[in-house]
Design a protein around this motif. Structure first.
Motif, short mmCIF file in Angstrom:
data_model
loop_
_atom_site.label_atom_id
_atom_site.label_comp_id
_atom_site.label_asym_id
_atom_site.label_seq_id
_atom_site.Cartn_x
_atom_site.Cartn_y
_atom_site.Cartn_z
N SER A 1 27.68 24.76 -50.23
CA SER A 1 26.96 23.50 -50.43
C SER A 1 27.90 22.30 -50.55
N PRO A 2 27.53 21.18 -49.92
CA PRO A 2 28.33 19.96 -50.09
C PRO A 2 28.31 19.43 -51.52
N MET A 3 27.30 19.81 -52.31
CA MET A 3 27.23 19.32 -53.69
C MET A 3 28.31 19.93 -54.58
N GLU B 1 18.03 11.90 -52.03
CA GLU B 1 19.15 12.14 -52.94
C GLU B 1 20.02 13.25 -52.38
N PRO B 2 21.20 13.50 -52.99
CA PRO B 2 22.07 14.56 -52.47
C PRO B 2 21.34 15.90 -52.39
N ALA B 3 21.52 16.59 -51.28
CA ALA B 3 20.83 17.86 -51.05
C ALA B 3 21.77 19.02 -51.28
N LYS C 1 21.12 23.25 -58.62
CA LYS C 1 21.75 21.98 -59.03
C LYS C 1 22.19 22.05 -60.49
N PRO D 1 21.17 21.19 -47.19
CA PRO D 1 20.69 20.16 -46.27
C PRO D 1 20.26 20.68 -44.89
N SER E 1 31.72 23.98 -47.42
CA SER E 1 32.36 22.89 -48.16
C SER E 1 33.55 23.38 -48.95
#
Length: 432
Positions: A101-103, A189-191, A60, A194, A205
């Motif tokens: 990752s979607p983040m 919270e956002p993973a 992150k 996931p 993503s």
């Protein structure tokens, strides 16, 4: 171009002493190197993921760096719509996961994963490292929230000194490693991860060009490390520890696989101090790199992603890691991390003359990397080699970088790839 350093999620830095920009600056690019939390500070997690510490803080941090780049890189002459992320070892696994990752959706446009990818089994972490740390500090609270409060009261110097022990770092592929990523299934919270990573590939993503690769003698690093620390040769003392954790094997299947490994890779099925270092390094490529690449390429091809592969076989005085020990320096090719000596001005970089093999070689490697950043493929129209995408898992086309030359080829380390293709065709795989 954004570089994510390696170091087992435990050590390392993106500083310019380690990764001097001089070589890459011979091309018209903007270079960014980043730091991220390491060790247990980066991998802190609790099984109760609802308390704000679900894990993957190190990854992150990398997302935050990419977000900063989107907002600010234009002020440094960069293009926020053409961001290439590249990394080595766990940095290679990191950039691969950032692609998925979607983040990090919309934050990356090209990905180069060097000697590591998301599906290598050393990239599996242990959920609940926070409870292990609580035991070290003799924290006896029962609830996760209370444990977190106690941990937050520990002075940073004491925290780091007590738990950041090099002894925690391992190179095994058969068990999860504390510092590696975990799946976040219960967080509020956002993973970052996931679901199992292999399931994330089909719905990446960021559907962007991907170049995977390794060095042709990558696992020679084991010899360097063992000889530097103990003075003795590295051998696989326990072959059972080299069977990847994502294989679901019965007792008899495991015994048969071990026998097959010995028959295929080691003369007379014996492994001891007389075993040829080349045979040990060749075998090591499978569990540590090829198995993860096979699974990744298969999933990316099924999703119609553009995937390229490279092997770096360069062997000059720029191969800084291999030359740390004179015994390993006598073996041809490039060890783990050796490609970094062709991309960055490292502390081990020698002085060399203009038009020397070293200069021509670093310029060739830099050209491949920056071509990929510009065009999404390793070759430009002026190059003598071609950019050929992988279309068949049974025929891995790749570019071989050999000092100042690049050639197209097929099937790197064919015996290794064929062996593990067959293993994964005939045995069940456990998702990670």
């Amino acid at each position: 171009m954004v570089y994510i350093h390696g170091g087992g999620y435990y050590v390392g830095s993106g500083n310019s002493l380690s990764y001097g920009p001089e070589f890459l600056m011979t091309e018209d690019i903007v270079l960014v190197t980043v730091d991220y939390r390491l060790g247990y500070l980066g991998a802190l997690s609790f099984e109760d993921q609802t308390q704000g510490v679900p894990g993957n803080a190190h990854l992150k941090d990398q997302v935050m760096a990419l977000q900063w780049i989107q907002e600010n890189i234009e002020h440094f002459g960069g293009d926020p719509h053409l961001v290439t992320i590249f990394g080595e070892s766990v940095g290679g696994a990191s950039v691969h996961m950032l692609m998925l990752s979607p983040m990090s959706k919309g934050l990356v446009h090209r990905v180069i994963a060097q000697s590591g990818c998301a599906l290598n089994t050393w990239n599996r972490g242990n959920l609940g490292t926070g409870n292990k740390i609580a035991e070290i500090f003799k924290i006896d609270e029962k609830s996760t929230a209370d444990i977190i409060k106690k941990l937050q009261q520990i002075p940073m110097k004491e925290f780091v000194t007590k738990i950041q022990s090099p002894g925690e770092l391992g190179v095994r592929v058969d068990v999860p490693i504390d510092y590696s990523p975990v799946i976040e299934t219960q967080t509020n919270e956002p993973a970052f991860i996931p679901k199992p990573i292999i399931e994330m590939i089909s719905e990446a993503s960021n559907n962007v060009p991907l170049m995977l690769g390794y060095n042709n003698n990558d696992t020679l690093i084991f010899q360097v490390q063992k000889r530097l620390y103990t003075g003795t040769a590295f051998i696989f003392d326990n072959l059972n520890e080299t069977i990847p954790a994502d294989l679901d094997l019965s007792h008899d299947e495991r015994l048969n696989l071990l026998a097959s490994i010995k028959d295929t890779f080691f003369k007379n099925g014996q492994i001891d101090l007389t075993t040829n270092i080349g045979a040990i390094s060749e075998y090591g490529l499978g569990p540590w790199f090829v198995t993860g690449y096979l699974q990744s390429i298969q999933k990316h091809l099924a999703a119609n992603h553009n995937v390229y592969f490279y092997v770096l076989s360069s062997d000059t005085t720029l191969n800084f890691f291999k030359r740390m020990h004179p015994v390993t320096g006598t073996y041809p090719g490039a060890s783990h991390m050796d490609e970094l000596g062709y991309l960055f001005r490292t502390p081990y970089a020698p002085c060399f003359k203009r038009d020397s093999l070293e200069e021509k070689s670093f310029r060739q490697a830099v050209k491949v990397w920056t071509n990929f950043a510009r065009y999404g493929k390793p070759a430009s129209e002026e190059d003598t080699f071609k950019s050929i995408k992988i279309t068949d898992l049974n025929d891995i086309v790749y570019i071989n970088i050999i000092n100042d030359k690049v050639v197209n080829s097929n099937e790197p380390h064919k015996k290794v790839w064929d062996f593990w293709r067959n293993v994964y065709k005939t045995h069940k795989r456990v998702s990670n």
